[in-house]
Every structure is written in structure tokens, then in C-alpha cells.
Design a protein around this motif. Structure first.
Motif, PDB file in Angstrom:
ATOM      1  N   LEU A 286     -36.232  23.697  44.914  1.00 42.06           N
ATOM      2  CA  LEU A 286     -36.910  23.758  46.202  1.00 42.06           C
ATOM      3  C   LEU A 286     -37.020  22.371  46.839  1.00 42.06           C
ATOM      4  N   GLU A 287     -37.317  21.357  46.017  1.00 42.91           N
ATOM      5  CA  GLU A 287     -37.388  19.990  46.535  1.00 42.91           C
ATOM      6  C   GLU A 287     -36.030  19.524  47.053  1.00 42.91           C
ATOM      7  N   PHE A 288     -34.965  19.898  46.331  1.00 42.17           N
ATOM      8  CA  PHE A 288     -33.624  19.503  46.758  1.00 42.17           C
ATOM      9  C   PHE A 288     -33.256  20.178  48.077  1.00 42.17           C
ATOM     10  N   SER A 289     -33.652  21.447  48.229  1.00 44.17           N
ATOM     11  CA  SER A 289     -33.407  22.150  49.491  1.00 44.17           C
ATOM     12  C   SER A 289     -34.155  21.472  50.634  1.00 44.17           C
ATOM     13  N   ALA A 290     -35.406  21.050  50.375  1.00 43.53           N
ATOM     14  CA  ALA A 290     -36.177  20.359  51.400  1.00 43.53           C
ATOM     15  C   ALA A 290     -35.561  18.997  51.727  1.00 43.53           C
ATOM     16  N   LEU A 291     -35.013  18.317  50.717  1.00 40.88           N
ATOM     17  CA  LEU A 291     -34.346  17.034  50.951  1.00 40.88           C
ATOM     18  C   LEU A 291     -33.121  17.206  51.845  1.00 40.88           C
ATOM     19  N   LEU A 292     -32.356  18.260  51.612  1.00 42.32           N
ATOM     20  CA  LEU A 292     -31.186  18.529  52.461  1.00 42.32           C
ATOM     21  C   LEU A 292     -31.604  18.729  53.913  1.00 42.32           C
ATOM     22  N   ARG A 293     -32.658  19.515  54.115  1.00 48.23           N
ATOM     23  CA  ARG A 293     -33.121  19.776  55.481  1.00 48.23           C
ATOM     24  C   ARG A 293     -33.665  18.499  56.126  1.00 48.23           C
ATOM     25  N   HIS A 294     -34.413  17.703  55.335  1.00 48.40           N
ATOM     26  CA  HIS A 294     -34.966  16.453  55.865  1.00 48.40           C
ATOM     27  C   HIS A 294     -33.857  15.476  56.244  1.00 48.40           C
ATOM     28  N   THR A 295     -32.819  15.373  55.414  1.00 50.24           N
ATOM     29  CA  THR A 295     -31.703  14.471  55.710  1.00 50.24           C
ATOM     30  C   THR A 295     -30.958  14.910  56.966  1.00 50.24           C
ATOM     31  N   THR A 296     -30.815  16.211  57.137  1.00 51.18           N
ATOM     32  CA  THR A 296     -30.160  16.719  58.352  1.00 51.18           C
ATOM     33  C   THR A 296     -30.946  16.339  59.602  1.00 51.18           C
ATOM     34  N   GLN A 297     -32.264  16.469  59.545  1.00 51.66           N
ATOM     35  CA  GLN A 297     -33.096  16.204  60.717  1.00 51.66           C
ATOM     36  C   GLN A 297     -33.236  14.719  61.016  1.00 51.66           C
ATOM     37  N   THR A 298     -33.300  13.889  59.970  1.00 50.25           N
ATOM     38  CA  THR A 298     -33.584  12.462  60.174  1.00 50.25           C
ATOM     39  C   THR A 298     -32.342  11.580  60.158  1.00 50.25           C
ATOM     40  N   THR A 299     -31.222  12.085  59.663  1.00 47.27           N
ATOM     41  CA  THR A 299     -30.019  11.251  59.547  1.00 47.27           C
ATOM     42  C   THR A 299     -28.824  11.856  60.288  1.00 47.27           C
ATOM     43  N   THR A 300     -28.473  13.092  59.934  1.00 47.42           N
ATOM     44  CA  THR A 300     -27.263  13.698  60.508  1.00 47.42           C
ATOM     45  C   THR A 300     -27.419  13.985  61.997  1.00 47.42           C
ATOM     46  N   ASP A 301     -28.530  14.589  62.400  1.00 52.43           N
ATOM     47  CA  ASP A 301     -28.727  14.908  63.819  1.00 52.43           C
ATOM     48  C   ASP A 301     -28.756  13.655  64.696  1.00 52.43           C
ATOM     49  N   PRO A 302     -29.527  12.608  64.337  1.00 52.38           N
ATOM     50  CA  PRO A 302     -29.465  11.378  65.155  1.00 52.38           C
ATOM     51  C   PRO A 302     -28.078  10.755  65.178  1.00 52.38           C
ATOM     52  N   PHE A 303     -27.339  10.857  64.071  1.00 53.31           N
ATOM     53  CA  PHE A 303     -25.984  10.323  64.039  1.00 53.31           C
ATOM     54  C   PHE A 303     -25.079  11.054  65.030  1.00 53.31           C
ATOM     55  N   LEU A 304     -25.201  12.380  65.076  1.00 52.53           N
ATOM     56  CA  LEU A 304     -24.389  13.163  66.011  1.00 52.53           C
ATOM     57  C   LEU A 304     -24.775  12.859  67.460  1.00 52.53           C
ATOM     58  N   VAL A 305     -26.074  12.692  67.724  1.00 53.90           N
ATOM     59  CA  VAL A 305     -26.519  12.362  69.073  1.00 53.90           C
ATOM     60  C   VAL A 305     -25.971  10.999  69.491  1.00 53.90           C
ATOM     61  N   HIS A 306     -26.012  10.031  68.575  1.00 55.43           N
ATOM     62  CA  HIS A 306     -25.504   8.698  68.890  1.00 55.43           C
ATOM     63  C   HIS A 306     -23.988   8.720  69.089  1.00 55.43           C
ATOM     64  N   LEU A 307     -23.287   9.521  68.305  1.00 56.47           N
ATOM     65  CA  LEU A 307     -21.839   9.665  68.481  1.00 56.47           C
ATOM     66  C   LEU A 307     -21.519  10.176  69.885  1.00 56.47           C
ATOM     67  N   HIS A 308     -22.226  11.217  70.301  1.00 53.25           N
ATOM     68  CA  HIS A 308     -21.978  11.782  71.634  1.00 53.25           C
ATOM     69  C   HIS A 308     -22.336  10.777  72.721  1.00 53.25           C
ATOM     70  N   SER A 309     -23.431  10.046  72.531  1.00 51.07           N
ATOM     71  CA  SER A 309     -23.827   9.044  73.514  1.00 51.07           C
ATOM     72  C   SER A 309     -22.789   7.928  73.612  1.00 51.07           C
ATOM     73  N   LEU A 310     -22.263   7.509  72.474  1.00 47.19           N
ATOM     74  CA  LEU A 310     -21.235   6.467  72.479  1.00 47.19           C
ATOM     75  C   LEU A 310     -19.959   6.966  73.154  1.00 47.19           C
ATOM     76  N   LEU A 311     -19.680   8.249  73.028  1.00 48.15           N
ATOM     77  CA  LEU A 311     -18.503   8.822  73.692  1.00 48.15           C
ATOM     78  C   LEU A 311     -18.671   8.786  75.211  1.00 48.15           C
ATOM     79  N   THR A 312     -19.859   9.118  75.707  1.00 48.05           N
ATOM     80  CA  THR A 312     -20.087   9.039  77.156  1.00 48.05           C
ATOM     81  C   THR A 312     -20.048   7.590  77.641  1.00 48.05           C
ATOM     82  N   TYR A 313     -20.490   6.657  76.811  1.00 49.72           N
ATOM     83  CA  TYR A 313     -20.403   5.232  77.153  1.00 49.72           C
ATOM     84  C   TYR A 313     -18.938   4.814  77.278  1.00 49.72           C
TER      85      TYR A 313
END
Length: 466
Positions: A286-313
Motif C-alpha cells: 500500500l505504501e508503494f502504491s501511494a509512493l507511485l501516485r505521489h511521484t506522479t503528482q509531484t514529479t511526472t505531472d510537473p515535468f510534462l507541464v514544463h515540457l509542453h511549456s518549453l515546446l510553446t517557447y
């Protein structure tokens, strides 16, 4: 540069870094922090900075709540040693429309500069009415923060009077009206008819003598954007397979680990001798499942947003390259037009002097002469009048060609500087973006290792007797 405000730049003494640092960390020194290094090795097209501008966007607040005119304001603040600012620490509150006004007018006032794009306003939250949710306001705040950071890293935009007023002015609305009434640009904006005609004329036109420097730049931009698009596609797939929020998709690993934990816990109820170790193992899953979700929200999602922003730049950078090509195309078309008018004047002069054969009559000129003959406009008097008008047009075209050539050369030089500035900004953002991604992945795997290292001894002590 085109659109520069003279009263902003009169007192500026340019100094340029050999390797500009974009960490925006002030340095200690007698002249203050910022980009200050020797200019001995700088070329004529190298970017030049005068100082630093550290910007931030924070504290989103819903204003005029419970009314139809509700909006979100943001606290924009800056630390700087630029001389155009009245103090080193400035701040004010601005709404999203103020950011829109700032960008639109910077694009108009500095056409040769790569002005970053703003986050798209037409989002689902504006339709569903959830644009005041904390999650949306935080995403918007991060996007606006990145927009101001890119302006602050630009040696020309950071010193514009509009940017200064954006941070300092206590009467921003008054300043907006004054800026619209008295823009710094000297050239009037073209009308809609001119824009449509230019678009129709140049829709299929191509530069006949392309510059190898800008061809290589365009190729580099193409490769960079292709890499960003590919990375965004791959990481979106990774994100969906890790935690897409849809358990029915069968590709959500967080849900799979959660289901596995429930199954292990049920197994512990059946195996009374090893219930406690299995329950611990279930909690670890259960802790590992929560870690996966936390990493997605705090690392992967901001990375994807920054990638898209850099593309528009990068798209904004591509637009500047396209505009440079347009300036060269204007010069080439004006030159061709001047050549055609000059040939027509020479042809008429040859006819009047009785040497029509030496003028090289083509089919078009022959037909034109026949039409003039039918209209009765083939006498020497009408030809002399036509030559007089052509001489006036030739003089105007020569001035226009000279101006177009100077504009094209100046725009090319400015574009070279802009590419260097964009390269520095791109490297800084890539370093920040990949660094945050690496830190998030390291934190995830370190936490996962700690969780499983605690459970391994318990699992190893399990003894199942037949």
C-alpha cells in the motif's frame, strides 16, 4: 533594435558574459550582482546583459468573490540591480489579463525578440466553473512564474519600460492606457487589408537566397521540438501506465499494487500462522502504491507541464525565424519589382530613341504595346509622360529597397542574438527540468528501498510447514 524606447537605453553600459549563469543567484561584488564579465571575447552578435532580474509569482487570491466579476490576482515581485528600476525590491498584484496585456505589447514593441507565450486561457476549467479551485490556481501560478522568469532572462525585455511598470506601477491601468495611446514604436501598425494582401502574396513565396546560418538554426529548432514532442509522448504513456486515475483501464500500476495488497491481506486471514508478516507485506505494498501516485503528482505531472511549456517557447522562437525570412523576402520582392520597373523605363526610352530592337521586347511587352496602340497611347508624348511617372516610381522603389535591405540586415543580426539568448534560456530550463525529474525519481526509489528493506527480514522469517 526595432521598437526600443530611447529613454530606456540611453544610460545603459552593456557588459556581456562569456557563459551566462541562469541560476539567478546574486554574486558579491563592488558593482552589485548580475551578469558582469569581460567583453574582450564577445562578438558583435553576442547577447549582452546589464544586470539581473529575479522574479516570482505567488499568493493567488480570489478577488470579488461571490460576484460575476470574480477574478484571481497574483503577487508579482522582483529583486534586481537594473538601473531602470527605482528600488531593488519591487512587488505588486496583477491579474491574468495584465499578463496578457504585457505579452501582447512586448510582441508588438519588440518584434525581433522571442517573447514567451502565456498559458492557454481557453481551458475546461473556464467552462466547468472550476477555475477558482486551488489546483488550477496553483498550476496557473506556476505557468505565470515561468513566463516572468523567461522575460527576466532576456537582456532586452528585462529592461523595457513596460516590464518595469508591470512590477512597480501603483497605477497600472493608467499606464496601460498611456502605453496604448503612445506606443514606443515609430512605425504604424499595418491595416487588415495590408495583412491580408501580404498573406496572399507570400503564402507560397520562398526565400531565393537562404542564409546557411538560419537554415542550420531552423534545422536545430526542428530537431529540438521533435525531441520534446517524443519525450512528451513517452512520458505521457509512462504516466498513464503508472497512475492514470482510471482503474478500469488495466494499465494503472497504483491500482494494481493496491489490489495486490488487498489480496495479500486476505491471504493473511487464511494463513493464521503467518498473518502478521503478510499484513506487514500488505502495508508495504500500500505504501508503494501511494509512493507511485505521489511521484506522479509531484514529479511526472510537473515535468510534462514544463515540457509542453518549453515546446510553446520554442514555437515563439520559430516565429522569430519565420519573421526574419519574411524581411528578407520583402527585400527580394522589392528588388525584383524595381528591376521590372527599370526594364520598362529602359524599353520605353529605347522605343523613343528608335532602337526598339535593342530593348529585348518579349511577348508581354509586345502585347502591351499592341494594347496601347489600340487605345491610342502609343505616341512619343504618352511614352515620355509614362517614363516620367516610372522615374518617380523608380526613385521611391530605390529608397524602399534600401530601407528593406537595412531592415533585413538589422533583423538578421538581432535574430542571431536572439538565438544565442534562447539557447542560454533553453539550457537553463532543461537543466532545471531534468534536475527536478532526477530528484523526484531518486526520492521515489530511495523511499521504496527503505520500505522493502524493512519488510524483507519479516518475509524471510516466514516458515510454511507442509
Amino acid at each position: 533594435m526595432l521598437g526600443d524606447d530611447e529613454d530606456v537605453f540611453d544610460s545603459v553600459t552593456w557588459e556581456s558574459p562569456n557563459a551566462p549563469s541562469y541560476d539567478n543567484t546574486p554574486q558579491d561584488g563592488p558593482s552589485g550582482p548580475g551578469f558582469r564579465q569581460s567583453t574582450d571575447t564577445d562578438g558583435p552578435n553576442d547577447p549582452k546583459w546589464e544586470g539581473y532580474l529575479i522574479t516570482s509569482v505567488s499568493d493567488p487570491v480570489k478577488e470579488l468573490a461571490e460576484t460575476k466579476d470574480a477574478y484571481v490576482s497574483y503577487l508579482v515581485s522582483a529583486q534586481t540591480n537594473l538601473r531602470i528600476f527605482s528600488t531593488q525590491n519591487v512587488s505588486s498584484r496583477r491579474r491574468f489579463q495584465d499578463f496578457v496585456f504585457l505579452r501582447e505589447n512586448l510582441v508588438r514593441d519588440f518584434p525581433a525578440c522571442v517573447v514567451p507565450a502565456l498559458p492557454d486561457k481557453h481551458r475546461l476549467e473556464y467552462i466547468t466553473g472550476d477555475r477558482f479551485s486551488p489546483e488550477f490556481m496553483e498550476r496557473r501560478r506556476l505557468d505565470l512564474h515561468r513566463f516572468l522568469q523567461r522575460l527576466a532572462r532576456h537582456p532586452t525585455l528585462q529592461r523595457s519600460t513596460l516590464v518595469r511598470a508591470f512590477f512597480e506601477s501603483t497605477e497600472w491601468h493608467v499606464h496601460m492606457h498611456q502605453h496604448m495611446a503612445h506606443p514606443p514604436g515609430l512605425e504604424p501598425s499595418p491595416g487588415i487589408i495590408d495583412n491580408i494582401s501580404d498573406t496572399l502574396l507570400n503564402a507560397f513565396a520562398r526565400v531565393r537566397k537562404p542564409d546557411d546560418r538560419f537554415l542550420s538554426m531552423r534545422e536545430s529548432v526542428d530537431q529540438f521540438e521533435e525531441g520534446l514532442v517524443l519525450s512528451e509522448r513517452l512520458w505521457s504513456r509512462v504516466r498513464n501506465r503508472t497512475s492514470d486515475g482510471n482503474p478500469e483501464s488495466g494499465e494503472d500500476l497504483t491500482a494494481d499494487y493496491h489490489d495486490l495488497a488487498v489480496a495479500v491481506q486476505g491471504l493473511g486471514f487464511l494463513e493464521s500462522g503467518i498473518t502478521d508478516p503478510l499484513n506487514h507485506f500488505s502495508n508495504t505494498l500500500l505504501e508503494f502504491s501511494a509512493l507511485l501516485r505521489h511521484t506522479t503528482q509531484t514529479t511526472t505531472d510537473p515535468f510534462l507541464v514544463h515540457l509542453h511549456s518549453l515546446l510553446t517557447y520554442s514555437h515563439a522562437n520559430r516565429a522569430v525565424l519565420k519573421l526574419r525570412d519574411q524581411k528578407q523576402l520583402d527585400f527580394e520582392e522589392l528588388s525584383d519589382y524595381l528591376s521590372g520597373v527599370t526594364s520598362e523605363r529602359d524599353r520605353l526610352a529605347a522605343i523613343i530613341s528608335g532602337h526598339a530592337g535593342s530593348s529585348g521586347l518579349g511577348l508581354g511587352s509586345y502585347l502591351k504595346d499592341r494594347v496601347d496602340a489600340l487605345r491610342g497611347a502609343d505616341d512619343d508624348r504618352s511614352r515620355v509622360e509614362k517614363m516620367r511617372k516610372l522615374d518617380i516610381k523608380i526613385k521611391e522603389l530605390q529608397d524602399a529597397v534600401t530601407t528593406a535591405h537595412e531592415t533585413s540586415d538589422a533583423f538578421s543580426d538581432e535574430t542571431l542574438r536572439e538565438q544565442a539568448i534562447f539557447q542560454y534560456a533553453k539550457e537553463a530550463e532543461m537543466k532545471e527540468m531534468l534536475g527536478n525529474l532526477a530528484d523526484g525519481q531518486i526520492e521515489f526509489y530511495k523511499s521504496a528501498m527503505e520500505e522493502f528493506e524493512r519488510i524483507i527480514p519479516m518475509v524471510q522469517r516466514i516458515r510454511v510447514h507442509p
